[in-house]
Design a protein around this motif. Structure first.
Motif, PDB file in Angstrom:
ATOM      1  N   GLU A   5       0.572   5.502   0.974  1.00 34.09           N
ATOM      2  CA  GLU A   5      -0.370   6.600   1.514  1.00 34.09           C
ATOM      3  C   GLU A   5       0.610   7.885   1.541  1.00 34.09           C
ATOM      4  O   GLU A   5       1.218   8.071   1.680  1.00 34.09           O
ATOM      5  CB  GLU A   5      -0.775   6.369   3.027  1.00 34.09           C
TER       6      GLU A   5
ATOM      7  N   ASP B  66      -9.564   1.217  -0.981  1.00 37.08           N
ATOM      8  CA  ASP B  66      -8.736   2.423  -0.424  1.00 37.08           C
ATOM      9  C   ASP B  66      -9.156   2.873   0.750  1.00 37.08           C
ATOM     10  O   ASP B  66     -10.602   2.880   1.028  1.00 37.08           O
ATOM     11  CB  ASP B  66      -8.786   3.267  -1.681  1.00 37.08           C
TER      12      ASP B  66
ATOM     13  N   SER C  13       0.841  -1.070  -0.095  1.00 36.47           N
ATOM     14  CA  SER C  13       0.133  -0.109  -0.188  1.00 36.47           C
ATOM     15  C   SER C  13       0.825   1.330  -0.016  1.00 36.47           C
ATOM     16  O   SER C  13       2.109   1.400   0.430  1.00 36.47           O
ATOM     17  CB  SER C  13      -0.850  -0.032   1.208  1.00 36.47           C
TER      18      SER C  13
ATOM     19  N   LYS D 131      -3.800   4.066  -0.592  1.00 36.13           N
ATOM     20  CA  LYS D 131      -4.107   3.279  -1.714  1.00 36.13           C
ATOM     21  C   LYS D 131      -3.839   1.611  -1.418  1.00 36.13           C
ATOM     22  O   LYS D 131      -2.359   1.657  -1.228  1.00 36.13           O
ATOM     23  CB  LYS D 131      -3.328   3.637  -3.125  1.00 36.13           C
ATOM     24  N   ARG D 132      -4.748   0.901  -1.453  1.00 35.89           N
ATOM     25  CA  ARG D 132      -4.578  -0.697  -1.066  1.00 35.89           C
ATOM     26  C   ARG D 132      -4.445  -1.318  -2.381  1.00 35.89           C
ATOM     27  O   ARG D 132      -4.907  -0.854  -3.398  1.00 35.89           O
ATOM     28  CB  ARG D 132      -5.743  -0.760  -0.140  1.00 35.89           C
TER      29      ARG D 132
END
Length: 298
Positions: free
Chosen positions: A157, A203, A155, A183-184
């Protein structure tokens, strides 16, 4: 004020998938902060995807040993951050247990504004070291869904944080406010026994507000008391949520409310603790999170 505010950023490496620790105050070159914490929860019920309370088939517990560190590299412009769940142990009575290394987050913070009001920006990458899909126990299919030791995805971020320090003859204090986006699922890891649910990601929006206060009276000047509200809100549709209570699956949502106390015991060594509840929780155990830590910094 910068040194105290850095102590105020005492690690929130939550048992849940909480926002990573953050503070708008960056560190001078060569300055550092190291925090080792132990957190534990035990629950007999959880909040489902609608927020309703549901009973668990048996007692569920999580224990986490976490290490959080900061290192100043360039005055104002670059502070490196590491946040690692060095050990994550999960157990559900009669259904199995799992223990292992948890996920690692690495990032950097830069100071954008200096003065009475400080503003900084951070970028943090999450590395999926823990197992997102451990094997289910024999005779209990699907039990591994809630025994994961990691989130299972790379992820990324970004966060913006602002803060201000204040004080007078009797008290000192600070506040900080921030928001970010994670953001995943950039690069998923399948894990030991993957299923469609273990590979589902959403997300997330991250928010945080913290206020801290110290009383400048004999016997109290070593103590800081803090309150923090930290939110994690998924951006996916309701149908994407996974019926889970590990706190790491798609659909996890909450506004954590955290009370903390930090005491300087000698020199640069601090001891502290936190108690954490939540508003509007989804897909998490119904319990109070307790944490203790030891920290040192310059």
């Amino acid at each position: 004020m910068r040194s105290r505010a850095a102590w105020a950023a005492v690690c929130l490496a939550s048992i849940w998938a909480a926002p990573a620790p953050a503070s708008p105050w960056t560190r001078a070159a060569g300055d550092y902060y190291l925090n080792v914490s132990y957190a534990r929860i035990r629950a007999s019920s959880y909040f489902d995807s609608t927020g309703a309370v549901r009973e668990l088939p048996s007692a569920y517990s999580q224990q986490v040993v976490a290490i959080y560190g900061e290192l100043g590299v360039v005055d104002r412009w670059l502070t490196l951050v590491a946040d690692w769940q060095a050990l994550r142990a999960v157990r559900q009575e009669g259904l199995g247990s799992e223990a292992g290394v948890g996920d690692l987050r690495l990032g950097a913070t830069t100071g954008l504004v200096r003065g009475p009001l400080v503003v900084s920006a951070s970028v943090i990458a999450g590395l999926p070291i823990g197992d997102p899909a451990p094997a289910s126990s024999p005779g209990h299919p699907g039990s591994g869904l809630n025994l994961q030791t990691g989130s299972g995805d790379f992820s990324l971020e970004g966060r913006l944080e602002a803060g201000h320090g204040f004080g007078g003859a009797a008290t000192q204090g600070y506040w900080s406010l921030g928001a970010g986006w994670r953001k995943r699922g950039i690069s998923p890891r399948s894990g030991t026994e993957p299923t469609p649910e273990t590979g589902r990601y959403e997300d997330q929006i991250l928010t945080g507000f913290e206020v801290g206060l110290r009383f400048l009276h004999p016997g109290w000047e070593r103590w800081w008391f803090s309150f923090r509200a930290a939110g994690l809100y998924p951006l996916g549709a309701a149908g994407q949520a996974v019926d889970s209570y590990s706190g790491l699956r798609a659909g996890t949502r909450y506004t954590a409310l955290v009370l903390g106390a930090d005491m300087r015991v000698a020199g640069r060594v601090h001891l502290g603790g936190k108690a954490e509840g939540a508003l509007g929780p989804r897909e998490v155990p119904r319990t109070i999170h307790l944490k203790v830590y030891a920290a040192v910094g310059k």
